[in-house]
Design an enzyme around this catalytic site. Structure first.
Site, short mmCIF file in Angstrom:
data_model
loop_
_atom_site.label_atom_id
_atom_site.label_comp_id
_atom_site.label_asym_id
_atom_site.label_seq_id
_atom_site.Cartn_x
_atom_site.Cartn_y
_atom_site.Cartn_z
N TYR A 63 0.86 -1.17 0.00
CA TYR A 63 0.00 0.00 0.00
C TYR A 63 0.90 1.22 0.00
CZ TYR A 63 -4.11 -2.79 1.42
OH TYR A 63 -5.14 -3.69 1.48
N LEU A 222 -18.43 -1.64 0.15
CA LEU A 222 -19.40 -0.76 -0.51
C LEU A 222 -18.91 -0.30 -1.87
CD1 LEU A 222 -22.18 0.53 0.09
CD2 LEU A 222 -20.98 2.58 0.83
#
Length: 290
Positions: A63, A222
């Site tokens: 990341y 989501l």
């Protein structure tokens, strides 16, 4: 609904944490690469997470590249004794922001050592072995993971982005405490992306996890939701909350083994996500959302 969850319940080193964690991927720059656009806010979110009782933080040395680990160390080191930092290995990033497989035994060992160094720790509490598209040596990678665990550099081993077969193979090789697959109200099964990537769905392995006390860590819950589905919006209106909050509450009510890690780069949004743990969905709500 239980407010806590135990990782490694059937092991010699069980760890109990609150059921809502924090995923750090969105603390990086554009394309999940490079430094965050608002570094002070990124550090503030991590500090606030600890203040609010979050004890499960999800990260990876790819990341950034290696940005979130350094942010975690800068913001909250020395760490609370009960904090679980869960990292991932099996991939790396190129300067063009592409994602590539990095999962030979040598690669995995390099990643583990890198995580230890940047997080400033001697042992990583939990590590997920991430399956990347095109990977052909899953068993070899798992064998390396359990070997590194036997050396004391990893406490608990989990897997990420796995199929049923891969999960069952890993379980035969050693103790798997967690699965990190994509799972949300609007995306429960495997999703193929136009660029060729694949995210394996949590629904396809949920029954195995429930049967064996394996924690499910849903990611992108989501992000890929079906915007044509208005059920989240209707329940959100009922409780005066956001759709994202209902999605988190739905995950928490869906199964007691769920440990959601909603990520954000906004402190205000982070506070909203935490508040979702206080939403008590009724049986009728859950039936409607199903």
């Amino acid at each position: 609904m239980n407010n806590t969850i135990t990782i490694g319940k059937d092991t010699a080193n069980p760890l109990t944490v609150p059921r809502l964690g924090y995923g750090t991927m969105r603390l990086t720059g554009e394309g999940f690469y490079g430094e965050p656009p608002n570094r002070p806010e990124a550090l503030a979110i991590l500090k606030r997470a600890i203040e609010k009782g979050v004890r499960f933080i999800d990260t990876a040395d790819y990341y950034g590249d290696d940005v979130t680990n350094r942010l975690i160390a800068e913001a909250i080191y020395p760490y609370p004794d009960d904090l679980v930092i869960c990292t991932k290995v099996g991939a790396t990033r190129k300067p063009d922001k592409s994602w590539v497989v990095y999962n030979t035994p040598e690669n995995l060992r390099t990643s583990i050592e890198n995580n230890l160094r940047t997080l400033k720790i001697d042992r990583i509490t939990q590590v997920h072995f991430r399956v990347m598209p095109g990977m052909t040596n899953f068993e070899e990678g798992m064998e390396a993971m359990f070997k590194i665990q036997s050396e004391g550099k990893i406490l608990h081993v989990g897997v990420s982005n796995v199929t049923r077969d891969e999960l069952q193979t890993a379980m035969k090789m050693g103790n798997v405490v967690s699965v990190e697959n994509m799972y949300g109200h609007g995306q429960r099964t495997t999703k193929q992306f136009a660029h060729g990537g694949t995210n394996m769905g949590g629904e396809e392995v949920l029954d195995i996890c429930e049967q064996h006390n394996i924690v499910m860590v849903p990611f992108w819950s989501l992000h890929t939701a079906d915007r044509q589905d208005t059920r989240l919006a209707k329940v959100a209106q009922k409780y005066g909350v956001t759709e994202a909050q209902v999605n988190i509450a739905w995950l928490l009510h869906k199964s007691p083994i769920m440990l959601p890690i909603p990520g954000t780069s906004s402190l205000a949004h982070f506070e909203e996500n935490l508040a979702a743990a206080d939403i008590n969905l009724s049986k009728d709500d859950m039936t409607f959302l199903e």
